[in-house]
Design an enzyme around this catalytic site. Structure first.
Site, short mmCIF file in Angstrom:
data_model
loop_
_atom_site.label_atom_id
_atom_site.label_comp_id
_atom_site.label_asym_id
_atom_site.label_seq_id
_atom_site.Cartn_x
_atom_site.Cartn_y
_atom_site.Cartn_z
N ASP A 291 68.77 62.40 14.43
CA ASP A 291 67.81 63.00 15.09
C ASP A 291 68.48 63.97 16.04
OD1 ASP A 291 65.93 63.95 15.93
OD2 ASP A 291 65.19 63.01 17.17
N ASP A 352 57.59 67.18 16.98
CA ASP A 352 56.99 66.19 16.97
C ASP A 352 55.18 66.15 17.16
OD1 ASP A 352 58.65 65.71 17.79
OD2 ASP A 352 58.98 64.17 19.09
#
Length: 493
Positions: A291, A352
């Site tokens: 990430d 997200d």
């Protein structure tokens, strides 16, 4: 730089753009609209490419790697490149005089460029994406079904919570392949081998029990980030990308404030990155989510000033792949998209998801469409449907719970519809004990693997994104559209 001038009626054109990294917006908009530019400077680093930001101007659109202009008949023009290994391709369309000025700039070595007129923009975009994928050796493994801890526990995750959810998933016959431990297990960013005090164990304690339950262990890492309070920061400040003042470049605002990033051109950093993923494999994790990867490509002062940003990123990602091994499954996130082809197996293709529809204030008043929300994930992931030729797409998790969620049943179904249309990875993060029978049924539906769908049209849309697919039509607006309610998904008719 290359330029093309199109003497066309600009009012009749739409533009398809894709932002630089996972969370950057991808859109389908009228050419005369305004491309939003975030008001918060730290979001320039974290949501976009600070070296090629959205314009914030009417009639000026910027895109990375690929761009398309769409006429009312579905034809138009498509531009792209056939190699992104060490080069950022930056496209701009600008309404100018009697038509449109198109500019392509390369940051990095020269690469083959395609600019063509076509009678079918959808097919041309898909064909160009497939050519780039083949040229860069895209990895195309089977999609996996993943449970991750983030949207259940965030940074408060514990070893016991992971095992409880894994046991419940097995008891209830939920067909997950992978159980992924997300952020929160580690003492600090960069101190990955030291456990957080609250975790109740060590990350290496989890794989054995997960395998006994029949699941593949997965682990989250942000390998290029360094916590300012970490041991890594204290011992190796010379490993960091520097800002104009000579100190560590401050990035983002997660974890309570800015954080530095590793300089992948420093001779000691690549061995450290290889050792990190090799260590995770030795602990028993063949699935790694990597990430905040954009950090390795930020503008800054590096140890080797002759290495370009794209090349610096690719070197770091190659080091992570080398340490993990060719048989590891690597999921990229917050990552420069095209520059990751051939090294990652899957890639997050939007912001997200969140248990609410929209962060309207942040999106509209602060110009930041990269913030977490269900709408943002749909908006961008649907507009990147063609990227399945580069890796397995990851549109993020389903939200199936009713508790601790502001999503309506309609909106939860719309997120599920996105997963079906995009294909690729299937993921969930709901606490399994929280799911009632309705939630479990929706989750089972969301875990059904599907093939990527394709748009029926790019000339119509219900919202500033690609919304009309052969299997489903999405209404991303706040109003009814042709008999379809807001925030909904329906069959294609």
């Amino acid at each position: 730089m290359r330029e093309w001038h199109l003497p066309v009626r600009v009012e009749a054109l739409k533009v398809l753009v894709s932002g630089y990294q996972s969370w950057s917006e991808a859109e389908l908009r009228p050419l005369t609209d305004v491309q939003a530019r975030p008001a918060m400077a730290w979001r320039h680093d974290q949501g976009h490419d600070p070296g090629f930001l959205p314009s914030g101007l009417g009639g000026v659109w910027r895109s990375h790697t690929l761009i398309a202009l769409v006429r009312g008949d579905g034809g138009g023009w498509v531009g792209g490149v056939l190699d992104a290994t060490r080069t950022f391709a930056q496209w701009e369309t600008r309404v100018e005089g009697d038509g449109v000025q198109v500019t392509r700039t390369l940051e990095g070595p020269e690469v083959p460029v395609v600019w063509e007129e076509t009678a079918d923009v959808t097919a041309a975009v898909e064909a160009l994406a497939a050519r780039l994928g083949r040229a860069m050796g895209a990895r195309q493994p089977a999609p996996l079904r993943v449970w991750c801890s983030w949207y259940s526990y965030y940074r408060d995750v514990t070893l016991d919570a992971m095992l409880e959810n894994a046991r419940l998933a097995r008891e209830r016959g939920l067909p997950f392949d992978v159980f992924q431990l997300d952020d929160g297990f580690q003492a600090d960013l960069g101190d990955w081998t030291r456990p957080a005090a609250h975790f109740g164990g060590h990350a290496r304690d989890l794989p054995g029990p997960l395998r006994e339950l029949g699941f593949t262990p997965g682990l989250w890492l942000a390998p290029f980030l360094v916590g300012p309070g970490s041991q890594l920061f204290a011992e190796h400040r010379d490993w960091l990308v520097r800002g104009p003042d000579g100190g560590p470049l401050p990035v983002g605002h997660n974890w309570g404030g800015p954080y530095p990033v590793l300089d992948t051109t420093h001779p000691d950093v690549l061995p450290w990155l290889r050792e990190l993923t090799a260590t995770a494999r030795a602990w028993g994790y063949p699935y790694l989510k990597l990430d905040f990867l954009f950090g390795a490509a930020l503008p800054g002062v590096r140890f080797d000033p002759t290495v370009g940003r794209a090349d610096a990123y690719r070197r770091g990602l190659q080091g992570l792949r080398d340490g993990a091994g060719q048989d590891a499954f690597l999921l990229g996130c917050g990552a420069p998209l095209a520059q990751s082809i051939g090294l990652v197996d899957a890639m997050r293709t939007g912001p997200d998801v969140a248990p609410y529809w929209d962060d309207h204030t942040r999106r509209v008043w602060l110009g930041d469409g990269t913030a977490p929300s269900a709408r943002a994930a749909l908006h961008t992931s649907l507009s990147r449907w063609y990227q399945h030729a580069w890796y397995q797409p990851d549109p993020d998790v389903a939200i199936c719970r009713r508790e601790l969620s502001l999503l309506s049943a309609e909106e939860r179904g719309t997120v599920a519809g996105m997963l079906d249309v995009i294909g690729g990875l299937r993921a969930s993060s709901d606490p399994i004990r929280m799911l009632d029978e309705e939630g479990l049924n929706l989750l089972r539906r969301c875990l059904e693997v599907s093939r990527t769908d394709r748009p029926r049209t790019l000339t119509r849309s219900y919202g500033p994104a690609v919304t009309h697919f052969t299997r489903a039509t999405f209404n991303l607006t706040d109003d009814w559209q042709d008999g379809q309610p807001p925030h909904s998904v329906r069959g294609p008719a």
